[in-house]
Design a protein around this motif. Structure first.
Motif, PDB file in Angstrom:
ATOM      1  N   PHE A  70       0.834  -1.208   0.000  1.00 29.68           N
ATOM      2  CA  PHE A  70       0.000   0.000   0.000  1.00 29.68           C
ATOM      3  C   PHE A  70       0.866   1.254   0.000  1.00 29.68           C
ATOM      4  CE2 PHE A  70      -3.121   2.869   2.328  1.00 29.68           C
ATOM      5  CZ  PHE A  70      -3.917   3.063   1.210  1.00 29.68           C
ATOM      6  N   VAL A  71       1.943   1.249   0.746  1.00 30.11           N
ATOM      7  CA  VAL A  71       2.848   2.400   0.787  1.00 30.11           C
ATOM      8  C   VAL A  71       3.428   2.671  -0.600  1.00 30.11           C
ATOM      9  CG1 VAL A  71       5.150   3.100   1.590  1.00 30.11           C
ATOM     10  CG2 VAL A  71       3.423   2.351   3.235  1.00 30.11           C
ATOM     11  N   THR A  72       3.764   1.619  -1.330  1.00 33.17           N
ATOM     12  CA  THR A  72       4.302   1.789  -2.686  1.00 33.17           C
ATOM     13  C   THR A  72       3.299   2.511  -3.573  1.00 33.17           C
ATOM     14  OG1 THR A  72       5.682  -0.185  -2.487  1.00 33.17           O
ATOM     15  CG2 THR A  72       5.152   0.554  -4.712  1.00 33.17           C
ATOM     16  N   GLU A  73       2.042   2.119  -3.480  1.00 32.65           N
ATOM     17  CA  GLU A  73       1.005   2.800  -4.275  1.00 32.65           C
ATOM     18  C   GLU A  73       0.941   4.285  -3.927  1.00 32.65           C
ATOM     19  OE1 GLU A  73      -3.812   3.199  -4.235  1.00 32.65           O
ATOM     20  OE2 GLU A  73      -3.028   1.155  -4.211  1.00 32.65           O
ATOM     21  N   ILE A  74       0.962   4.592  -2.637  1.00 28.35           N
ATOM     22  CA  ILE A  74       0.848   5.992  -2.208  1.00 28.35           C
ATOM     23  C   ILE A  74       2.044   6.807  -2.692  1.00 28.35           C
ATOM     24  CG2 ILE A  74       0.716   7.532  -0.222  1.00 28.35           C
ATOM     25  CD1 ILE A  74      -0.678   5.281   1.321  1.00 28.35           C
ATOM     26  N   LYS A  75       3.234   6.256  -2.522  1.00 23.44           N
ATOM     27  CA  LYS A  75       4.435   6.993  -2.915  1.00 23.44           C
ATOM     28  C   LYS A  75       4.489   7.204  -4.426  1.00 23.44           C
ATOM     29  CE  LYS A  75       8.358   6.582  -0.762  1.00 23.44           C
ATOM     30  NZ  LYS A  75       8.368   7.849  -0.004  1.00 23.44           N
ATOM     31  N   GLU A  76       4.022   6.227  -5.187  1.00 21.59           N
ATOM     32  CA  GLU A  76       3.985   6.386  -6.651  1.00 21.59           C
ATOM     33  C   GLU A  76       3.021   7.498  -7.051  1.00 21.59           C
ATOM     34  OE1 GLU A  76       3.042   2.559  -8.220  1.00 21.59           O
ATOM     35  OE2 GLU A  76       5.107   1.792  -7.985  1.00 21.59           O
ATOM     36  N   TYR A  77       1.874   7.560  -6.377  1.00 21.34           N
ATOM     37  CA  TYR A  77       0.919   8.626  -6.688  1.00 21.34           C
ATOM     38  C   TYR A  77       1.518   9.990  -6.364  1.00 21.34           C
ATOM     39  CZ  TYR A  77      -3.232  11.531  -6.791  1.00 21.34           C
ATOM     40  OH  TYR A  77      -4.122  12.533  -7.086  1.00 21.34           O
ATOM     41  N   CYS A  78       2.127  10.110  -5.196  1.00 23.38           N
ATOM     42  CA  CYS A  78       2.723  11.390  -4.807  1.00 23.38           C
ATOM     43  C   CYS A  78       3.807  11.803  -5.793  1.00 23.38           C
ATOM     44  CB  CYS A  78       3.299  11.290  -3.391  1.00 23.38           C
ATOM     45  SG  CYS A  78       2.051  11.131  -2.093  1.00 23.38           S
ATOM     46  N   ALA A  79       4.616  10.861  -6.243  1.00 23.29           N
ATOM     47  CA  ALA A  79       5.675  11.172  -7.207  1.00 23.29           C
ATOM     48  C   ALA A  79       5.096  11.614  -8.543  1.00 23.29           C
ATOM     49  CB  ALA A  79       6.568   9.943  -7.398  1.00 23.29           C
ATOM     50  N   ASN A  80       3.985  10.994  -8.941  1.00 20.58           N
ATOM     51  CA  ASN A  80       3.381  11.324 -10.238  1.00 20.58           C
ATOM     52  C   ASN A  80       2.792  12.725 -10.284  1.00 20.58           C
ATOM     53  OD1 ASN A  80       4.026   8.883 -11.436  1.00 20.58           O
ATOM     54  ND2 ASN A  80       2.102   7.909 -10.865  1.00 20.58           N
ATOM     55  N   ILE A  81       2.277  13.219  -9.151  1.00 21.46           N
ATOM     56  CA  ILE A  81       1.658  14.559  -9.199  1.00 21.46           C
ATOM     57  C   ILE A  81       2.631  15.654  -8.779  1.00 21.46           C
ATOM     58  CG2 ILE A  81      -0.626  13.605  -8.702  1.00 21.46           C
ATOM     59  CD1 ILE A  81      -0.361  14.991  -5.919  1.00 21.46           C
ATOM     60  N   ARG A  82       3.762  15.266  -8.220  1.00 21.98           N
ATOM     61  CA  ARG A  82       4.722  16.282  -7.778  1.00 21.98           C
ATOM     62  C   ARG A  82       5.244  17.049  -8.989  1.00 21.98           C
ATOM     63  NH1 ARG A  82       7.675  13.177  -4.871  1.00 21.98           N
ATOM     64  NH2 ARG A  82       6.545  13.493  -2.931  1.00 21.98           N
ATOM     65  N   GLY A  83       5.142  18.354  -8.918  1.00 19.60           N
ATOM     66  CA  GLY A  83       5.592  19.191 -10.017  1.00 19.60           C
ATOM     67  C   GLY A  83       4.542  19.425 -11.084  1.00 19.60           C
ATOM     68  N   LYS A  84       3.408  18.726 -10.981  1.00 19.11           N
ATOM     69  CA  LYS A  84       2.350  18.868 -11.977  1.00 19.11           C
ATOM     70  C   LYS A  84       1.138  19.620 -11.433  1.00 19.11           C
ATOM     71  CE  LYS A  84       3.552  14.454 -14.131  1.00 19.11           C
ATOM     72  NZ  LYS A  84       3.057  13.087 -14.487  1.00 19.11           N
ATOM     73  N   SER A  85       1.183  20.007 -10.173  1.00 20.30           N
ATOM     74  CA  SER A  85       0.025  20.674  -9.587  1.00 20.30           C
ATOM     75  C   SER A  85       0.485  21.589  -8.469  1.00 20.30           C
ATOM     76  CB  SER A  85      -0.956  19.639  -9.033  1.00 20.30           C
ATOM     77  OG  SER A  85      -0.407  19.046  -7.871  1.00 20.30           O
ATOM     78  N   GLN A  86      -0.469  22.315  -7.906  1.00 23.60           N
ATOM     79  CA  GLN A  86      -0.162  23.196  -6.775  1.00 23.60           C
ATOM     80  C   GLN A  86      -0.241  22.463  -5.448  1.00 23.60           C
ATOM     81  OE1 GLN A  86      -2.952  23.041  -8.583  1.00 23.60           O
ATOM     82  NE2 GLN A  86      -4.486  24.520  -7.871  1.00 23.60           N
ATOM     83  N   PHE A  87      -0.325  21.123  -5.499  1.00 22.57           N
ATOM     84  CA  PHE A  87      -0.517  20.343  -4.284  1.00 22.57           C
ATOM     85  C   PHE A  87       0.771  19.680  -3.802  1.00 22.57           C
ATOM     86  CE2 PHE A  87      -4.668  20.229  -6.523  1.00 22.57           C
ATOM     87  CZ  PHE A  87      -5.374  21.014  -5.621  1.00 22.57           C
ATOM     88  N   ASN A  88       1.906  20.247  -4.169  1.00 20.53           N
ATOM     89  CA  ASN A  88       3.180  19.643  -3.775  1.00 20.53           C
ATOM     90  C   ASN A  88       3.330  19.534  -2.266  1.00 20.53           C
ATOM     91  OD1 ASN A  88       3.954  19.266  -6.379  1.00 20.53           O
ATOM     92  ND2 ASN A  88       5.284  21.057  -6.497  1.00 20.53           N
TER      93      ASN A  88
END
Length: 600
Positions: free
Chosen positions: A466-484
């Motif tokens: 589950f942690v892997t899924e969460i970290k992958e999601y966070c990495a995917n949106i980092r730099g692509k939104s204002q939610f860093n």
């Protein structure tokens, strides 16, 4: 009393916009489960919850169930509501077509359980128990058992129960004494007493199918000696026709703090005829099919109460005039301002709102995983879903119900003194919901299951998935939104989650008490981080819709503002939990037992 409203729009947001359930259903082979069908079903379910169940909720609390020499009568309107439920085809939605079901996905049927429980918790207990009974028989019953019992349970003319605990054993099922003696015809005679049996006896269905755990004469001690049996209230022939009354009877019903319209029964088995389900001495493993479904269902009850409390508190806060805003009059034509202008009232409302919507996302995510385990032909996908469910099921059960205690308490608090008065319905919500942290395993038991059995027992593998899924999601949106900032917060929390787990594991090597001392705080930490992960997803989704020029500006703006509240005020609760976990077991275990009563 505030009228309950089904959360059609928000549930569709989670189902479709967050998790794209239509595509999920198509992938699993449910071509008919489109968004249009979803909306049509939700519309009818909302009408049933709001117009049939909600009006008899207070009646159920006022009248309760009546007991007379083994006969239980449900409150006024309950039986009629159940007949409408059956006529509407609701029991059969997610059941196999070959047994008379509609063949729709589990998650589509289960997502509406929130509304039925939110409208009338007591009533929803009756059909809710039947679902687990059906799943147990589907998974472990013989073809003959399925042919006899499933079609009746699916159509709703029969209902089901789960008979586990006994007066002396509570949740320690290894201590059970109920015995099962083999008969010459392949059946068994069950003798013993079961307690706290929800819907064990009532007047709403033609027959009641009890799923019972008991011991064979030569069974080994403890949980390794438990077998599972199906025991009907009325004996039936091979075609499912009722023959005569079985020797199982309700000895009494409990007088309870809440859910008074739900019959909580003492059931006496006096040589009752039953049939083994599954293999001898393997009953507890089979029973987990029922128990895991029940745990998710209980978590949904916590979600339902949180939403119902929020709806009531919000309506009152907008209407009730008390004092003036600290920044000047907001209602100059009135004698005072509505209490929703006051920061502390908003703190309570936003706590309820952020929990309700975040927990809904977590619950639906788990339902999606259940779908995959039930219907997918992809073994790798099934194994991944099973791993996530193993981790998240105790969190759903315990976190959703523990936070419901806070939410329903705030429901009363927003009303002030009126919240303590019966006619407003807030105190009933608090009473009804209090049981949810106890049945299907208390919060402490869920916490030990999570930390010791699931996380430590898998050497951290279930957490890693589950942690892997969460970290992958966070990495995917980092730099692509204002939610860093929010993505970084979740990312750092899951790193901390892993570190806390390692710290507890190391401490437990020299002192096993460290597991029990940390467990509940660990579970609550896990819940806040998991819900935070889904709030991050909801915020990103809401911003995308606003950027695309949606006409529902208020809906998505509310999502963003509620997410901000969650990240600013709710996720920070993990700080005290971490401190408590790291304080260790000494502050709990060093005090001598005798000192607990010192000064008394």
């Amino acid at each position: 009393m505030q009228n309950y409203k089904a959360t059609e729009r928000d549930t569709l947001f989670v189902m479709q916009e967050l998790f794209d359930m239509e595509a999920h259903y198509q992938q699993l082979g449910f071509e008919d489960a489109t968004e249009d069908l979803m909306k049509a079903i939700y519309s009818e379910a909302a009408k049933f919850a709001e117009n049939v169940l909600a009006p008899i909720n207070a009646i159920g609390d006022e009248e309760g169930c009546k007991f007379d020499d083994g006969v239980v009568t449900t409150p006024t309107g309950f039986k009629e509501a159940y007949h409408q439920y059956v006529e509407g085809g609701w029991p059969s939605m997610a059941q196999p077509v070959e047994f008379g079901g509609q063949g729709l996905p589990y998650s589509l049927a289960t997502s509406m359980a929130e509304w039925f429980s939110g409208a009338n918790h007591s009533w929803a207990m009756y059909p809710g128990l039947s679902q687990g009974c059906m799943e147990t028989l589907k998974a472990h019953g013989t073809k003959e058992q399925q042919d006899i019992y499933l079609s009746k349970l699916i159509e709703g003319s029969w209902t089901g129960t789960m008979c586990l605990t006994e007066p002396h054993c509570g949740s320690d099922l290894g201590m059970l004494k109920c015995k099962a003696e083999p008969n010459d015809d392949g059946s068994y005679s069950l003798t013993g007493t079961k307690i706290f049996i929800s819907a064990g006896e009532h007047d709403m269905s033609d027959n009641i199918v009890h799923i019972v755990i008991a011991r064979l004469p030569d069974a080994p001690a403890g949980t390794k000696g438990i077998s599972l049996f199906v025991v009907p209230k009325f004996n039936v022939d091979a075609q499912g026709n009722i023959v005569d009354r079985n020797n199982v009877k309700c000895g009494s019903i409990e007088h309870k703090m809440g859910i008074k319209g739900s019959a909580t029964c003492v059931m006496n088995f006096d040589g009752a005829k039953g049939f083994m389900v599954g293999q001898p001495n393997r009953g507890l493993a089979c029973m987990f099919t029922f128990m895991n479904i029940a745990r998710i269902g209980t978590g949904m009850e916590g979600l339902s109460a949180t939403e119902a409390a929020y709806q009531g508190a919000l309506a009152y806060a907008k209407d009730r005039l008390q004092f003036r805003s600290l920044t000047g009059k907001k209602n100059p034509e009135g004698p005072a301002d509505p209490i929703i202008v006051h920061p502390d009232v908003r703190r309570m409302l936003l706590t309820q709102k952020s929990l309700a919507e975040g927990k809904r996302a977590l619950a639906v995510y788990c339902m999606k995983m259940v779908d995959t385990t039930l219907y997918s032909s992809d073994d790798a996908a099934k194994q991944l879903a099973e791993s996530k469910l193993a981790l998240l099921t105790p969190i759903v059960k315990a976190f959703l119900t523990e936070t419901a205690q806070e939410a329903t308490s705030y429901g009363m608090q927003v009303y002030g003194g009126h919240g303590y008065i019966k006619e407003w319905g807030m105190e009933q919500l608090a009473r009804d919901t209090r049981i949810c942290t106890m049945y299907e395993g208390t919060t402490g038991i869920q916490a030990i299951d999570l930390l010791a059995r699931k996380v430590m027992g898998s050497n951290g593998e279930l957490l890693r998935v589950f942690v892997t899924e969460i970290k992958e999601y966070c990495a995917n949106i980092r730099g692509k939104s204002q939610f860093n900032a929010w993505a970084n917060a979740i990312d750092s929390h899951v790193d901390e989650w892993v570190q806390i787990t390692n710290d507890i594991g190391v401490a437990a090597q020299s002192n096993p008490e460290e597991l029990g001392a940390a467990a509940v705080d660990y579970l609550m930490y896990s819940g806040y981080v998991s819900v935070g992960y889904f709030w991050l997803q909801m915020a990103v989704n809401a911003q995308q819709k606003l950027d695309a020029g949606t006409t529902e500006v208020d809906f998505y703006q509310a999502k963003l503002m509620t997410a901000k509240f969650y990240f600013d005020r709710m996720l920070s609760r993990t700080r005290s939990l971490v401190s408590a976990i790291h304080s260790g077991s000494d502050n709990l275990m060093q005090m001598d037992e005798a000192l607990f009563s010192a000064g008394k």
